[in-house]
Scaffold this active site. Structure first.
Site, PDB file in Angstrom:
ATOM      1  N   THR A  68      -3.230   7.285   6.915  1.00 56.59           N
ATOM      2  CA  THR A  68      -3.710   6.283   7.866  1.00 56.59           C
ATOM      3  C   THR A  68      -2.709   6.045   8.989  1.00 56.59           C
ATOM      4  O   THR A  68      -3.101   5.752  10.120  1.00 56.59           O
ATOM      5  CB  THR A  68      -3.992   4.953   7.141  1.00 56.59           C
ATOM      6  OG1 THR A  68      -4.798   5.202   5.995  1.00 56.59           O
ATOM      7  CG2 THR A  68      -4.722   3.985   8.041  1.00 56.59           C
ATOM      8  N   LYS A 124      -1.681  -1.285   4.116  1.00 55.59           N
ATOM      9  CA  LYS A 124      -1.373  -0.061   4.862  1.00 55.59           C
ATOM     10  C   LYS A 124      -2.085  -0.031   6.207  1.00 55.59           C
ATOM     11  O   LYS A 124      -1.641   0.655   7.137  1.00 55.59           O
ATOM     12  CB  LYS A 124      -1.675   1.178   4.026  1.00 55.59           C
ATOM     13  CG  LYS A 124      -3.103   1.334   3.531  1.00 55.59           C
ATOM     14  CD  LYS A 124      -4.013   1.980   4.555  1.00 55.59           C
ATOM     15  CE  LYS A 124      -5.451   1.942   4.088  1.00 55.59           C
ATOM     16  NZ  LYS A 124      -6.401   2.401   5.143  1.00 55.59           N
TER      17      LYS A 124
END
Length: 340
Positions: free
Chosen positions: A256, A199
Site C-alpha cells: 500500500t 497502514k
C-alpha cells in the site's frame, strides 16, 4: 480448492468487493454482489465488467449482482461486507433488519480497512453494535497485500482471514483459495483490523515521499519506522505482535505504501504536488480510507499516549494545513533515540 458450492453475499460493489466476489464466483461458489448503483449492477450482469472501479477487467461470468439487498442476502451462508467505513453502520443496520427472513444461518465478516472517527471503534465492533445478535468472536476479516486491480487479473496474491472462530475462518479459506489466490488463517481479529487501518495512513506518507522524489532509502525507512508505530499502537490496543509482522501487517503496508494502485498512496503523491486534500478527493472520486483514519489514529495515539510521529505528521498535513517540508524537517530533527 473449494470442495462444495457455497452461497455467498458480498455487500459492496466497489473495486475490492467486486474483485472478491468475482474470485469467490470463479471458484464455483454461488455469489450475489450487492451494490447501490443501478448502472454498475446492470453492467456487471450484462457485460461482466465494473468499469467505474476496475476499468476493462473481465469479471467471472457466473457472478450476479443486484441493488435489492434482500435478494442478495437470500439463502446466503457467508455474508461479506465491503463498503466504506462511513457506510458500514447504515448498511449493517439494514442487513440486520432482513436477517431473520433472508439468511438466518449465515456467518458474517468484512474486508473494510478503517477505524471510526471519535468512537475509535473497529469495523467488527461497529457491525456488532448495529447487529446485536452477532458475536464478534464469530466474525471474520480478510486483509493482506491485495490490490483489487491485481486480484481481478489473477496476479498471485496471499491474504489472511482473521477470526477467533477457527471453523468460520477455514470455511472462508476454502471458498476463496485457488491457484492464484492463497488464503491463510489467523486468530487475531483486533490486531488484523488495526494493522489494516493504520497502514492506510502510512501509505499517504509513502505517496508524499514518492511525490517529493525521495530515494529508496527514504521509502524503506518509512516502512520500517511506520511498522514500529503500527505495532506500538496495535499491541497496546490488544493486537498480537506476530500479526504486525505478517500479511495483515507488514505485507499490506509494503504494497500500500509503494504502489500507485493504492488510493492512499496516490493521494499522498497529489498532496506532494501542492494539491489540498479536498481537491484530491474530488478528483479521485472514490473513498480514500486513510484520510479519515488519520484523524482516528491521532485520537487513539494521544488517548493512549503512544508515540506515532509519522502518522501524526500525516494528520497535521491533512487537518492542520502543515507544510510538507516543515513536517519532514520536524521528523528529522526529533531527539535521537534508541530503535527499540
Amino acid at each position: 480448492m473449494t470442495s462444495k458450492t457455497t452461497k455467498i453475499a458480498v455487500i459492496g460493489a466497489g473495486s475490492w468487493g467486486t474483485a472478491l466476489a468475482s474470485t469467490f464466483s470463479g471458484n464455483g461458489n454461488q455469489v450475489m454482489l450487492w451494490g447501490h448503483n443501478a448502472n454498475d449492477v446492470d453492467e456487471i450482469n450484462r457485460s461482466h465488467h465494473n468499469s467505474r472501479y476496475l476499468k476493462d477487467a473481465l469479471l467471472d461470468d457466473k457472478l450476479q449482482a443486484s441493488t435489492d439487498l434482500a435478494a442478495a442476502l437470500n439463502g446466503a451462508e457467508i455474508v461479506l461486507f465491503v463498503v466504506p467505513t462511513v457506510a458500514i453502520r447504515e448498511v449493517a443496520r439494514e442487513v440486520g433488519k432482513l436477517l431473520s427472513l433472508t439468511a438466518p444461518d449465515a456467518f458474517f465478516g468484512h474486508a473494510i480497512k478503517g477505524i471510526e472517527v471519535d468512537s475509535n471503534k473497529r469495523i467488527s465492533q461497529m457491525i456488532c453494535e448495529e447487529m446485536p445478535l452477532l458475536n464478534e468472536s464469530d466474525l471474520f476479516f480478510i486483509s493482506g497485500p491485495s490490490h483489487a486491480e491485481s486480484v481481478i487479473r489473477h496476479a498471485i496474491t496471499l491474504v489472511a482471514v482473521a477470526s477467533a472462530n477457527k471453523g468460520n475462518a477455514q470455511k472462508v479459506q476454502q471458498a476463496l483459495s485457488n491457484s492464484f489466490f492463497r488464503v491463510y488463517t489467523n486468530s487475531d481479529l483486533p490486531g488484523s483490523e488495526y494493522a489494516a487501518a493504520l497502514k492506510n495512513v502510512l501509505a499517504i506518507a509513502g505517496g508524499i515521499l514518492q511525490g517529493l522524489g525521495m530515494a529508496d532509502n527514504t521509502q524503506a525507512a518509512l516502512i520500517t519506522r511506520g511498522l514500529a508505530e503500527m505495532r506500538r499502537l496495535g499491541i497496546a490496543l490488544g493486537g498480537q505482535p506476530a500479526t504486525f509482522d505478517g500479511l495483515a501487517g507488514l505485507g499490506d503496508l509494503i504494497v500500500t505504501a509503494t504502489s500507485a494502485n493504492s488510493r492512499n498512496f496516490r493521494a499522498g503523491v497529489a498532496l506532494a504536488g501542492n494539491k489540498n486534500i479536498e481537491q484530491v478527493q474530488k478528483e479521485m472520486g472514490m473513498v480514500i480510507e486513510g484520510v479519515r483514519t488519520a484523524k482516528a489514529v491521532d485520537q487513539l495515539s494521544k488517548n493512549n499516549k503512544i508515540s506515532m510521529p509519522i502518522s501524526q505528521s500525516v494528520y497535521k498535513i491533512l487537518y492542520e494545513n502543515a507544510k510538507i517540508e516543515d513536517v519532514v524537517a520536524d521528523l528529522m530533527n526529533r531527539p535521537l533515540i534508541s530503535e527499540e
